[in-house]
Design a protein around this motif. Structure first.
Motif, PDB file in Angstrom:
ATOM      1  N   SER A  79       0.826  -1.202   0.000  1.00 31.79           N
ATOM      2  CA  SER A  79       0.000   0.000   0.000  1.00 31.79           C
ATOM      3  C   SER A  79       0.865   1.258   0.000  1.00 31.79           C
ATOM      4  N   SER A  80       1.937   1.251   0.793  1.00 34.88           N
ATOM      5  CA  SER A  80       2.867   2.385   0.790  1.00 34.88           C
ATOM      6  C   SER A  80       3.526   2.547  -0.572  1.00 34.88           C
ATOM      7  N   GLU A  81       3.832   1.417  -1.188  1.00 29.71           N
ATOM      8  CA  GLU A  81       4.431   1.456  -2.521  1.00 29.71           C
ATOM      9  C   GLU A  81       3.480   2.090  -3.530  1.00 29.71           C
ATOM     10  N   ALA A  82       2.188   1.788  -3.389  1.00 31.32           N
ATOM     11  CA  ALA A  82       1.184   2.374  -4.278  1.00 31.32           C
ATOM     12  C   ALA A  82       1.145   3.896  -4.120  1.00 31.32           C
ATOM     13  N   TYR A  83       1.204   4.369  -2.869  1.00 29.87           N
ATOM     14  CA  TYR A  83       1.223   5.822  -2.635  1.00 29.87           C
ATOM     15  C   TYR A  83       2.489   6.452  -3.216  1.00 29.87           C
ATOM     16  N   GLU A  84       3.604   5.740  -3.135  1.00 36.46           N
ATOM     17  CA  GLU A  84       4.851   6.264  -3.703  1.00 36.46           C
ATOM     18  C   GLU A  84       4.724   6.423  -5.220  1.00 36.46           C
ATOM     19  N   LYS A  85       4.092   5.440  -5.864  1.00 39.07           N
ATOM     20  CA  LYS A  85       3.903   5.525  -7.315  1.00 39.07           C
ATOM     21  C   LYS A  85       2.950   6.665  -7.681  1.00 39.07           C
ATOM     22  N   MET A  86       1.975   6.935  -6.812  1.00 36.55           N
ATOM     23  CA  MET A  86       1.064   8.043  -7.076  1.00 36.55           C
ATOM     24  C   MET A  86       1.784   9.384  -6.987  1.00 36.55           C
ATOM     25  N   VAL A  87       2.779   9.475  -6.099  1.00 38.47           N
ATOM     26  CA  VAL A  87       3.596  10.691  -6.030  1.00 38.47           C
ATOM     27  C   VAL A  87       4.338  10.891  -7.350  1.00 38.47           C
ATOM     28  N   MET A  88       4.935   9.800  -7.860  1.00 41.73           N
ATOM     29  CA  MET A  88       5.649   9.890  -9.129  1.00 41.73           C
ATOM     30  C   MET A  88       4.694  10.236 -10.273  1.00 41.73           C
ATOM     31  N   SER A  89       3.470   9.673 -10.222  1.00 41.55           N
ATOM     32  CA  SER A  89       2.481   9.983 -11.254  1.00 41.55           C
ATOM     33  C   SER A  89       2.121  11.466 -11.238  1.00 41.55           C
ATOM     34  N   SER A  90       1.979  12.023 -10.036  1.00 39.29           N
ATOM     35  CA  SER A  90       1.658  13.454  -9.928  1.00 39.29           C
ATOM     36  C   SER A  90       2.801  14.310 -10.457  1.00 39.29           C
ATOM     37  N   LYS A  91       4.029  13.878 -10.237  1.00 38.46           N
ATOM     38  CA  LYS A  91       5.176  14.620 -10.768  1.00 38.46           C
ATOM     39  C   LYS A  91       5.198  14.563 -12.293  1.00 38.46           C
ATOM     40  N   MET A  92       4.957  13.367 -12.853  1.00 41.42           N
ATOM     41  CA  MET A  92       4.970  13.213 -14.311  1.00 41.42           C
ATOM     42  C   MET A  92       3.810  13.954 -14.977  1.00 41.42           C
ATOM     43  N   ASN A  93       2.786  14.263 -14.195  1.00 42.30           N
ATOM     44  CA  ASN A  93       1.650  15.001 -14.740  1.00 42.30           C
ATOM     45  C   ASN A  93       2.034  16.416 -15.165  1.00 42.30           C
ATOM     46  N   LEU A  94       3.187  16.886 -14.643  1.00 44.36           N
ATOM     47  CA  LEU A  94       3.675  18.215 -15.006  1.00 44.36           C
ATOM     48  C   LEU A  94       4.393  18.217 -16.355  1.00 44.36           C
ATOM     49  N   LEU A  95       4.659  17.022 -16.905  1.00 44.69           N
ATOM     50  CA  LEU A  95       5.370  16.905 -18.178  1.00 44.69           C
ATOM     51  C   LEU A  95       4.369  16.790 -19.331  1.00 44.69           C
ATOM     52  N   PRO A  96       4.824  17.047 -20.576  1.00 43.15           N
ATOM     53  CA  PRO A  96       3.901  16.947 -21.731  1.00 43.15           C
ATOM     54  C   PRO A  96       3.540  15.502 -22.059  1.00 43.15           C
ATOM     55  N   ARG A  97       2.410  15.343 -22.778  1.00 48.06           N
ATOM     56  CA  ARG A  97       1.947  14.036 -23.232  1.00 48.06           C
ATOM     57  C   ARG A  97       1.950  14.020 -24.757  1.00 48.06           C
ATOM     58  N   LEU A  98       2.207  12.844 -25.312  1.00 45.48           N
ATOM     59  CA  LEU A  98       2.192  12.681 -26.769  1.00 45.48           C
ATOM     60  C   LEU A  98       1.184  11.593 -27.113  1.00 45.48           C
ATOM     61  N   ASN A  99       0.198  11.947 -27.970  1.00 40.78           N
ATOM     62  CA  ASN A  99      -0.842  11.013 -28.374  1.00 40.78           C
ATOM     63  C   ASN A  99      -1.067  11.117 -29.877  1.00 40.78           C
ATOM     64  N   ALA A 100      -1.413  10.010 -30.486  1.00 41.45           N
ATOM     65  CA  ALA A 100      -1.749   9.980 -31.919  1.00 41.45           C
ATOM     66  C   ALA A 100      -3.260   9.841 -32.066  1.00 41.45           C
ATOM     67  N   PHE A 101      -3.763  10.320 -33.190  1.00 42.68           N
ATOM     68  CA  PHE A 101      -5.193  10.228 -33.441  1.00 42.68           C
ATOM     69  C   PHE A 101      -5.431  10.063 -34.943  1.00 42.68           C
ATOM     70  N   GLY A 102      -6.579   9.542 -35.260  1.00 49.03           N
ATOM     71  CA  GLY A 102      -6.935   9.362 -36.665  1.00 49.03           C
ATOM     72  C   GLY A 102      -8.418   9.082 -36.789  1.00 49.03           C
ATOM     73  N   SER A 103      -8.954   9.344 -37.979  1.00 56.17           N
ATOM     74  CA  SER A 103     -10.369   9.080 -38.211  1.00 56.17           C
ATOM     75  C   SER A 103     -10.590   8.757 -39.684  1.00 56.17           C
ATOM     76  N   TYR A 104     -11.613   7.975 -39.950  1.00 54.91           N
ATOM     77  CA  TYR A 104     -12.046   7.648 -41.319  1.00 54.91           C
ATOM     78  C   TYR A 104     -13.523   8.006 -41.387  1.00 54.91           C
ATOM     79  N   GLU A 105     -13.875   8.889 -42.374  1.00 52.09           N
ATOM     80  CA  GLU A 105     -15.216   9.465 -42.412  1.00 52.09           C
ATOM     81  C   GLU A 105     -15.887   9.169 -43.757  1.00 52.09           C
ATOM     82  N   MET A 106     -17.198   8.906 -43.691  1.00 59.92           N
ATOM     83  CA  MET A 106     -17.998   8.634 -44.889  1.00 59.92           C
ATOM     84  C   MET A 106     -19.257   9.489 -44.834  1.00 59.92           C
ATOM     85  N   TYR A 107     -19.551  10.205 -45.938  1.00 64.45           N
ATOM     86  CA  TYR A 107     -20.689  11.137 -45.987  1.00 64.45           C
ATOM     87  C   TYR A 107     -21.611  10.798 -47.156  1.00 64.45           C
TER      88      TYR A 107
END
Length: 437
Positions: free
Chosen positions: A274-302
Protein backbone atom coordinates in the motif's frame (compact mmCIF):
# COMPACT_ATOMS: atom_id res chain seq x y z
CA UNK A 1 -5.65 -13.79 26.91
CA UNK A 2 -8.30 -11.15 27.53
CA UNK A 3 -10.38 -11.04 24.43
CA UNK A 4 -14.05 -10.20 24.32
CA UNK A 5 -14.57 -13.13 21.97
CA UNK A 6 -12.90 -15.68 24.23
CA UNK A 7 -15.40 -18.08 25.65
CA UNK A 8 -16.07 -17.98 29.39
CA UNK A 9 -17.96 -20.68 31.19
CA UNK A 10 -20.40 -18.53 33.08
CA UNK A 11 -20.07 -15.10 31.54
CA UNK A 12 -23.15 -15.22 29.33
CA UNK A 13 -26.77 -14.57 30.26
CA UNK A 14 -28.93 -17.59 30.85
CA UNK A 15 -31.01 -18.63 27.86
CA UNK A 16 -33.91 -21.02 27.70
CA UNK A 17 -32.45 -24.45 27.04
CA UNK A 18 -33.76 -25.93 23.82
CA UNK A 19 -30.52 -27.08 22.17
CA UNK A 20 -30.52 -30.70 23.26
CA UNK A 21 -34.05 -31.08 21.96
CA UNK A 22 -33.07 -29.84 18.51
CA UNK A 23 -31.30 -31.50 15.63
CA UNK A 24 -27.64 -32.00 16.44
CA UNK A 25 -25.08 -31.80 13.65
CA UNK A 26 -21.86 -33.74 14.09
CA UNK A 27 -18.82 -31.82 12.89
CA UNK A 28 -15.11 -32.56 12.75
CA UNK A 29 -12.28 -30.09 13.05
CA UNK A 30 -10.78 -31.19 9.73
CA UNK A 31 -14.00 -30.20 7.94
CA UNK A 32 -14.08 -26.65 9.33
CA UNK A 33 -11.46 -24.87 7.22
CA UNK A 34 -12.74 -26.03 3.80
CA UNK A 35 -16.32 -25.09 4.73
CA UNK A 36 -15.24 -21.73 6.12
CA UNK A 37 -13.10 -20.92 3.08
CA UNK A 38 -16.00 -21.67 0.77
CA UNK A 39 -18.89 -19.97 2.60
CA UNK A 40 -17.62 -17.35 5.07
CA UNK A 41 -19.03 -13.91 4.27
CA UNK A 42 -15.98 -11.96 5.45
CA UNK A 43 -13.80 -13.91 3.02
CA UNK A 44 -16.26 -13.19 0.21
CA UNK A 45 -16.10 -9.47 1.02
CA UNK A 46 -12.29 -9.57 0.97
CA UNK A 47 -12.34 -11.37 -2.38
CA UNK A 48 -14.68 -8.74 -3.83
CA UNK A 49 -12.33 -5.99 -2.63
CA UNK A 50 -9.52 -7.74 -4.49
CA UNK A 51 -11.67 -8.07 -7.63
CA UNK A 52 -12.44 -4.34 -7.44
CA UNK A 53 -8.72 -3.51 -7.20
CA UNK A 54 -7.99 -5.85 -10.10
CA UNK A 55 -10.64 -4.07 -12.18
CA UNK A 56 -8.92 -0.74 -11.42
CA UNK A 57 -5.66 -2.23 -12.65
CA UNK A 58 -7.32 -3.50 -15.84
CA UNK A 59 -8.57 0.02 -16.53
CA UNK A 60 -4.94 1.12 -16.80
CA UNK A 61 -4.62 -1.02 -19.96
CA UNK A 62 -5.97 2.07 -21.73
CA UNK A 63 -2.43 3.45 -21.37
CA UNK A 64 -1.31 1.08 -24.17
CA UNK A 65 -4.45 0.23 -26.08
CA UNK A 66 -6.28 2.49 -28.56
CA UNK A 67 -9.60 4.15 -27.94
CA UNK A 68 -11.94 3.42 -30.90
CA UNK A 69 -15.31 5.11 -31.48
CA UNK A 70 -17.85 4.46 -34.22
CA UNK A 71 -20.62 6.99 -34.83
CA UNK A 72 -23.34 7.79 -37.39
CA UNK A 73 -24.79 11.31 -37.40
CA UNK A 74 -27.90 12.50 -39.24
CA UNK A 75 -28.34 16.24 -39.78
CA UNK A 76 -30.88 18.56 -41.48
CA UNK A 77 -29.85 22.23 -41.80
CA UNK A 78 -30.41 25.58 -43.53
CA UNK A 79 -27.37 27.13 -41.87
CA UNK A 80 -25.25 28.59 -44.73
CA UNK A 81 -21.92 27.37 -43.40
CA UNK A 82 -23.19 23.91 -42.41
CA UNK A 83 -25.15 23.46 -45.64
CA UNK A 84 -22.16 24.28 -47.85
CA UNK A 85 -19.81 22.19 -45.70
CA UNK A 86 -22.20 19.21 -45.85
CA UNK A 87 -22.28 19.35 -49.65
CA UNK A 88 -18.51 19.66 -49.71
CA UNK A 89 -18.12 16.60 -47.47
CA UNK A 90 -20.53 14.71 -49.73
CA UNK A 91 -18.47 15.74 -52.79
CA UNK A 92 -21.59 17.12 -54.58
CA UNK A 93 -20.63 20.82 -54.80
CA UNK A 94 -21.45 22.34 -58.24
CA UNK A 95 -20.77 25.82 -59.72
CA UNK A 96 -24.33 26.85 -58.92
CA UNK A 97 -23.57 26.36 -55.23
CA UNK A 98 -21.19 29.35 -55.38
CA UNK A 99 -24.01 31.69 -56.30
CA UNK A 100 -24.09 34.31 -53.50
CA UNK A 101 -27.86 33.99 -53.21
CA UNK A 102 -27.57 30.18 -52.84
CA UNK A 103 -24.71 30.55 -50.38
CA UNK A 104 -26.57 33.05 -48.25
CA UNK A 105 -29.98 31.36 -48.47
CA UNK A 106 -29.38 27.62 -48.94
CA UNK A 107 -32.23 25.21 -49.29
CA UNK A 108 -32.77 22.51 -46.69
CA UNK A 109 -29.74 20.24 -46.79
CA UNK A 110 -29.45 16.65 -45.48
CA UNK A 111 -26.21 15.13 -44.34
CA UNK A 112 -25.44 11.64 -43.01
CA UNK A 113 -21.95 11.03 -41.60
CA UNK A 114 -20.37 7.72 -40.56
CA UNK A 115 -17.11 8.14 -38.67
CA UNK A 116 -14.53 5.81 -37.13
CA UNK A 117 -12.20 7.58 -34.67
CA UNK A 118 -9.02 6.12 -33.16
CA UNK A 119 -6.95 7.68 -30.36
CA UNK A 120 -3.67 6.01 -29.46
CA UNK A 121 -1.61 7.05 -26.38
CA UNK A 122 2.11 7.21 -27.12
CA UNK A 123 3.95 8.80 -24.20
CA UNK A 124 2.03 9.36 -20.93
CA UNK A 125 4.48 9.00 -18.05
CA UNK A 126 1.90 9.94 -15.42
CA UNK A 127 -0.36 7.12 -16.62
CA UNK A 128 2.55 4.66 -16.48
CA UNK A 129 3.19 5.34 -12.78
CA UNK A 130 -0.56 5.34 -12.15
CA UNK A 131 -0.70 1.82 -13.60
CA UNK A 132 2.14 0.72 -11.30
CA UNK A 133 0.23 2.19 -8.34
CA UNK A 134 -2.89 0.23 -9.32
CA UNK A 135 -0.79 -2.96 -9.54
CA UNK A 136 0.61 -2.40 -6.04
CA UNK A 137 -2.89 -1.75 -4.72
CA UNK A 138 -4.14 -4.99 -6.29
CA UNK A 139 -1.25 -6.94 -4.75
CA UNK A 140 -2.03 -5.38 -1.35
CA UNK A 141 -5.64 -6.56 -1.51
CA UNK A 142 -4.53 -10.04 -2.56
CA UNK A 143 -2.24 -10.27 0.48
CA UNK A 144 -4.94 -8.84 2.75
CA UNK A 145 -7.39 -11.48 1.50
CA UNK A 146 -4.93 -14.22 2.40
CA UNK A 147 -4.42 -12.69 5.85
CA UNK A 148 -8.18 -12.54 6.35
CA UNK A 149 -8.36 -16.27 5.64
CA UNK A 150 -5.61 -16.93 8.19
CA UNK A 151 -7.44 -14.84 10.81
CA UNK A 152 -10.71 -16.68 10.20
CA UNK A 153 -8.93 -20.02 10.49
CA UNK A 154 -7.88 -18.87 13.96
CA UNK A 155 -11.46 -17.80 14.75
CA UNK A 156 -12.92 -21.09 13.54
CA UNK A 157 -10.42 -23.11 15.58
CA UNK A 158 -11.23 -20.99 18.63
CA UNK A 159 -14.97 -21.42 18.10
CA UNK A 160 -14.52 -25.19 17.78
CA UNK A 161 -12.54 -25.31 21.02
CA UNK A 162 -15.23 -23.21 22.70
CA UNK A 163 -17.82 -25.74 21.59
CA UNK A 164 -15.70 -28.62 22.87
CA UNK A 165 -15.24 -26.82 26.18
CA UNK A 166 -18.97 -26.15 26.47
CA UNK A 167 -19.79 -29.84 26.08
CA UNK A 168 -17.03 -30.73 28.55
CA UNK A 169 -18.48 -28.27 31.08
CA UNK A 170 -21.90 -29.87 30.66
CA UNK A 171 -20.40 -33.28 31.44
CA UNK A 172 -18.59 -31.98 34.51
CA UNK A 173 -21.72 -30.35 35.88
CA UNK A 174 -23.87 -33.36 35.08
CA UNK A 175 -21.43 -35.47 37.07
CA UNK A 176 -21.55 -32.92 39.89
CA UNK A 177 -25.36 -32.96 39.75
CA UNK A 178 -25.42 -36.74 40.04
CA UNK A 179 -23.01 -36.58 42.97
CA UNK A 180 -25.14 -33.92 44.62
CA UNK A 181 -28.30 -35.99 44.21
CA UNK A 182 -26.54 -39.05 45.65
CA UNK A 183 -25.42 -36.96 48.64
CA UNK A 184 -28.96 -35.64 49.04
CA UNK A 185 -30.35 -39.17 49.10
CA UNK A 186 -27.75 -40.17 51.69
CA UNK A 187 -28.49 -37.13 53.86
CA UNK A 188 -32.24 -37.76 53.65
CA UNK A 189 -31.70 -41.33 54.87
CA UNK A 190 -29.60 -40.06 57.77
CA UNK A 191 -32.30 -37.50 58.55
CA UNK A 192 -34.98 -40.20 58.64
CA UNK A 193 -32.79 -42.16 61.04
CA UNK A 194 -32.48 -39.09 63.24
CA UNK A 195 -28.75 -38.76 62.66
CA UNK A 196 -28.96 -35.31 60.96
CA UNK A 197 -31.06 -32.20 61.28
CA UNK A 198 -33.47 -30.70 58.75
CA UNK A 199 -31.00 -27.87 58.04
CA UNK A 200 -28.50 -30.42 56.71
CA UNK A 201 -31.06 -31.68 54.21
CA UNK A 202 -31.92 -28.11 53.16
CA UNK A 203 -28.24 -27.23 52.66
CA UNK A 204 -27.74 -30.18 50.33
CA UNK A 205 -30.94 -29.32 48.43
CA UNK A 206 -29.65 -25.76 47.94
CA UNK A 207 -26.39 -27.14 46.58
CA UNK A 208 -28.22 -29.44 44.13
CA UNK A 209 -30.26 -26.47 42.90
CA UNK A 210 -27.08 -24.43 42.41
CA UNK A 211 -25.55 -27.17 40.30
CA UNK A 212 -28.74 -27.42 38.22
CA UNK A 213 -28.58 -23.68 37.61
CA UNK A 214 -24.93 -23.88 36.56
CA UNK A 215 -25.80 -26.79 34.28
CA UNK A 216 -28.46 -24.64 32.63
CA UNK A 217 -25.83 -21.94 31.94
CA UNK A 218 -23.48 -24.55 30.49
CA UNK A 219 -26.15 -25.94 28.16
CA UNK A 220 -26.99 -22.42 26.99
CA UNK A 221 -23.31 -21.93 26.22
CA UNK A 222 -23.43 -24.95 23.91
CA UNK A 223 -26.08 -23.15 21.86
CA UNK A 224 -24.11 -19.88 21.97
CA UNK A 225 -20.93 -21.61 20.77
CA UNK A 226 -22.92 -23.38 18.04
CA UNK A 227 -24.42 -20.08 16.90
CA UNK A 228 -20.99 -18.45 16.60
CA UNK A 229 -19.54 -21.42 14.73
CA UNK A 230 -22.56 -21.42 12.40
CA UNK A 231 -22.03 -17.70 11.78
CA UNK A 232 -18.39 -18.27 10.79
CA UNK A 233 -19.41 -21.12 8.48
CA UNK A 234 -22.34 -19.08 7.13
CA UNK A 235 -24.62 -22.00 7.86
CA UNK A 236 -28.17 -21.17 6.86
CA UNK A 237 -29.59 -23.73 9.26
CA UNK A 238 -30.45 -21.44 12.14
CA UNK A 239 -30.70 -22.65 15.74
CA UNK A 240 -28.91 -25.89 14.96
CA UNK A 241 -26.63 -27.42 17.54
CA UNK A 242 -23.17 -28.60 16.53
CA UNK A 243 -21.45 -31.43 18.33
CA UNK A 244 -17.72 -32.02 17.82
CA UNK A 245 -16.66 -35.52 16.86
CA UNK A 246 -13.50 -34.96 18.94
CA UNK A 247 -13.81 -34.28 22.66
CA UNK A 248 -11.95 -31.57 24.53
CA UNK A 249 -8.61 -32.99 25.69
CA UNK A 250 -7.73 -32.33 29.31
CA UNK A 251 -4.04 -32.98 28.69
CA UNK A 252 -1.76 -30.27 27.35
CA UNK A 253 1.77 -30.12 26.02
CA UNK A 254 4.29 -27.28 26.18
CA UNK A 255 5.72 -26.16 22.85
CA UNK A 256 8.34 -23.60 21.93
CA UNK A 257 7.10 -20.50 20.13
CA UNK A 258 8.65 -17.90 17.86
CA UNK A 259 9.07 -14.52 19.57
CA UNK A 260 10.27 -12.54 16.53
CA UNK A 261 7.78 -10.72 14.34
CA UNK A 262 8.19 -11.98 10.74
CA UNK A 263 8.63 -9.30 8.11
CA UNK A 264 6.92 -11.51 5.50
CA UNK A 265 3.62 -11.69 7.39
CA UNK A 266 0.90 -11.12 4.82
CA UNK A 267 -0.76 -8.15 6.50
CA UNK A 268 2.62 -6.41 6.87
CA UNK A 269 3.44 -7.13 3.24
CA UNK A 270 0.04 -5.69 2.32
CA UNK A 271 0.87 -2.46 4.14
CA UNK A 272 4.23 -2.28 2.40
CA UNK A 273 2.47 -2.72 -0.95
CA UNK A 274 0.00 0.00 0.00
CA UNK A 275 2.87 2.39 0.79
CA UNK A 276 4.43 1.46 -2.52
CA UNK A 277 1.18 2.37 -4.28
CA UNK A 278 1.22 5.82 -2.63
CA UNK A 279 4.85 6.26 -3.70
CA UNK A 280 3.90 5.52 -7.31
CA UNK A 281 1.06 8.04 -7.08
CA UNK A 282 3.60 10.69 -6.03
CA UNK A 283 5.65 9.89 -9.13
CA UNK A 284 2.48 9.98 -11.25
CA UNK A 285 1.66 13.45 -9.93
CA UNK A 286 5.18 14.62 -10.77
CA UNK A 287 4.97 13.21 -14.31
CA UNK A 288 1.65 15.00 -14.74
CA UNK A 289 3.67 18.21 -15.01
CA UNK A 290 5.37 16.90 -18.18
CA UNK A 291 3.90 16.95 -21.73
CA UNK A 292 1.95 14.04 -23.23
CA UNK A 293 2.19 12.68 -26.77
CA UNK A 294 -0.84 11.01 -28.37
CA UNK A 295 -1.75 9.98 -31.92
CA UNK A 296 -5.19 10.23 -33.44
CA UNK A 297 -6.93 9.36 -36.66
CA UNK A 298 -10.37 9.08 -38.21
CA UNK A 299 -12.05 7.65 -41.32
CA UNK A 300 -15.22 9.47 -42.41
CA UNK A 301 -18.00 8.63 -44.89
CA UNK A 302 -20.69 11.14 -45.99
CA UNK A 303 -23.90 10.95 -48.04
CA UNK A 304 -27.31 12.57 -48.35
CA UNK A 305 -28.91 9.17 -47.74
CA UNK A 306 -29.09 7.23 -44.48
CA UNK A 307 -25.98 5.06 -44.00
CA UNK A 308 -24.71 6.15 -47.38
CA UNK A 309 -20.99 6.08 -48.18
CA UNK A 310 -20.76 8.17 -51.37
CA UNK A 311 -17.85 10.36 -50.18
CA UNK A 312 -14.93 9.15 -48.04
CA UNK A 313 -11.93 10.70 -46.35
CA UNK A 314 -9.44 10.17 -43.53
CA UNK A 315 -7.49 12.23 -41.01
CA UNK A 316 -4.27 11.21 -39.22
CA UNK A 317 -2.20 13.23 -36.79
CA UNK A 318 -0.30 13.46 -33.52
CA UNK A 319 -0.61 15.88 -30.61
CA UNK A 320 2.01 17.01 -28.10
CA UNK A 321 0.08 18.52 -25.19
CA UNK A 322 1.71 20.34 -22.30
CA UNK A 323 -0.53 21.75 -19.61
CA UNK A 324 1.77 24.58 -18.56
CA UNK A 325 -0.44 25.97 -15.80
CA UNK A 326 -3.81 24.73 -14.52
CA UNK A 327 -4.37 27.13 -11.68
CA UNK A 328 -2.20 25.25 -9.13
CA UNK A 329 -4.34 22.11 -9.47
CA UNK A 330 -1.47 19.77 -10.44
CA UNK A 331 0.87 21.19 -7.80
CA UNK A 332 -1.82 20.82 -5.13
CA UNK A 333 -2.42 17.23 -6.19
CA UNK A 334 1.31 16.53 -5.90
CA UNK A 335 1.40 17.96 -2.37
CA UNK A 336 -1.58 15.81 -1.39
CA UNK A 337 -0.05 12.59 -2.73
CA UNK A 338 3.19 13.34 -0.87
CA UNK A 339 1.25 13.79 2.37
CA UNK A 340 -0.69 10.56 1.76
CA UNK A 341 2.55 8.67 1.10
CA UNK A 342 4.13 10.00 4.29
CA UNK A 343 0.99 9.04 6.23
CA UNK A 344 1.04 5.51 4.80
CA UNK A 345 4.67 5.08 5.81
CA UNK A 346 3.91 6.24 9.35
CA UNK A 347 0.88 3.95 9.62
CA UNK A 348 2.98 0.99 8.46
CA UNK A 349 5.65 1.74 11.04
CA UNK A 350 3.00 2.08 13.76
CA UNK A 351 1.34 -1.20 12.75
CA UNK A 352 4.63 -3.09 12.88
CA UNK A 353 5.40 -1.69 16.35
CA UNK A 354 1.92 -2.58 17.57
CA UNK A 355 2.19 -6.09 16.12
CA UNK A 356 5.49 -6.67 17.90
CA UNK A 357 3.94 -5.42 21.14
CA UNK A 358 1.00 -7.83 20.72
CA UNK A 359 3.42 -10.69 20.10
CA UNK A 360 5.42 -9.84 23.23
CA UNK A 361 2.22 -9.72 25.27
CA UNK A 362 1.03 -13.04 23.84
CA UNK A 363 4.32 -14.73 24.71
CA UNK A 364 4.03 -13.53 28.31
CA UNK A 365 0.39 -14.60 28.42
CA UNK A 366 1.40 -18.06 27.20
CA UNK A 367 3.86 -18.35 30.08
CA UNK A 368 1.18 -17.20 32.52
CA UNK A 369 -1.35 -19.60 31.00
CA UNK A 370 1.10 -22.51 31.30
CA UNK A 371 1.66 -21.72 34.96
CA UNK A 372 -2.09 -21.38 35.49
CA UNK A 373 -2.73 -24.81 33.93
CA UNK A 374 -0.20 -26.44 36.26
CA UNK A 375 -1.67 -24.72 39.32
CA UNK A 376 -5.29 -25.55 38.44
CA UNK A 377 -4.35 -29.17 37.68
CA UNK A 378 -2.72 -29.46 41.10
CA UNK A 379 -5.65 -27.73 42.79
CA UNK A 380 -8.11 -30.06 41.06
CA UNK A 381 -6.22 -33.18 42.15
CA UNK A 382 -6.04 -31.88 45.71
CA UNK A 383 -9.76 -31.03 45.68
CA UNK A 384 -10.55 -34.53 44.40
CA UNK A 385 -8.56 -36.13 47.16
CA UNK A 386 -10.05 -33.85 49.80
CA UNK A 387 -13.60 -34.64 48.67
CA UNK A 388 -12.86 -38.37 48.66
CA UNK A 389 -11.58 -38.22 52.22
CA UNK A 390 -14.46 -36.08 53.48
CA UNK A 391 -17.02 -38.26 51.68
CA UNK A 392 -15.68 -41.37 53.41
CA UNK A 393 -15.57 -39.64 56.77
CA UNK A 394 -19.10 -38.28 56.29
CA UNK A 395 -20.39 -41.79 55.60
CA UNK A 396 -18.87 -42.75 58.95
CA UNK A 397 -20.46 -39.78 60.67
CA UNK A 398 -17.15 -38.02 61.23
CA UNK A 399 -17.72 -34.95 59.02
CA UNK A 400 -20.29 -32.18 58.98
CA UNK A 401 -22.66 -31.77 56.07
CA UNK A 402 -21.38 -28.24 55.42
CA UNK A 403 -17.80 -29.52 55.15
CA UNK A 404 -18.88 -32.17 52.63
CA UNK A 405 -20.74 -29.59 50.55
CA UNK A 406 -17.80 -27.19 50.55
CA UNK A 407 -15.48 -29.97 49.47
CA UNK A 408 -17.80 -31.11 46.66
CA UNK A 409 -18.29 -27.52 45.46
CA UNK A 410 -14.56 -26.92 45.44
CA UNK A 411 -13.94 -30.09 43.43
CA UNK A 412 -16.30 -29.16 40.56
CA UNK A 413 -15.11 -25.55 40.65
CA UNK A 414 -11.46 -26.53 40.34
CA UNK A 415 -12.22 -28.95 37.50
CA UNK A 416 -13.97 -26.22 35.54
CA UNK A 417 -11.13 -23.78 36.25
CA UNK A 418 -8.64 -26.33 34.99
CA UNK A 419 -10.60 -26.84 31.74
CA UNK A 420 -10.78 -23.06 31.20
CA UNK A 421 -7.04 -22.72 31.85
CA UNK A 422 -6.25 -25.44 29.29
CA UNK A 423 -8.49 -23.71 26.74
CA UNK A 424 -6.75 -20.36 27.26
CA UNK A 425 -3.32 -21.98 26.97
CA UNK A 426 -4.19 -23.74 23.70
CA UNK A 427 -5.79 -20.68 22.20
CA UNK A 428 -2.81 -18.53 23.16
CA UNK A 429 -0.56 -21.05 21.40
CA UNK A 430 -2.62 -20.75 18.22
CA UNK A 431 -2.76 -16.96 18.55
CA UNK A 432 1.04 -16.75 18.69
CA UNK A 433 1.28 -19.01 15.66
CA UNK A 434 -1.11 -16.64 13.90
CA UNK A 435 0.98 -13.59 14.87
CA UNK A 436 4.18 -15.22 13.60
CA UNK A 437 2.72 -16.85 10.47
Amino acid sequence: MKNKNIFTLFGLLALSWTAFGQDTLRISKKDLIPRMSEKNLQIKIAEKNYESAMADYHQSNSLFLPNVNLSHTAMLTTNPLMAFGSKLNQAIVSPEDFNPNVLNHPSQTKNFATKIEVQQPLINLDGLYGRQAAKSKMDAFALQTERTKEYLELEVNKAFMQLQLAYKAVKVLQKAENTGKANLKLVENYFKQGMLQKTDVLNVQVRVNEISNQLQYAKSNVQNASDYLGFLLNDEQSKKVYKPTEEFESEFSVISVNTVLPTNRKDIQALDKSSEAYEKMVMSSKMNLLPRLNAFGSYEMYDDNLFGTNAKGYLVGAQLLWNVFDGYKSIGKLEKTKADYSKAQTETEQYKAKSQMELNQAVRQLSDAENNVKLTQLAFKQAQEAYKIRSNRFAQGLEKTTDLLQSETLQSQKELENLQAIFEYRFTQEYIQFLTK
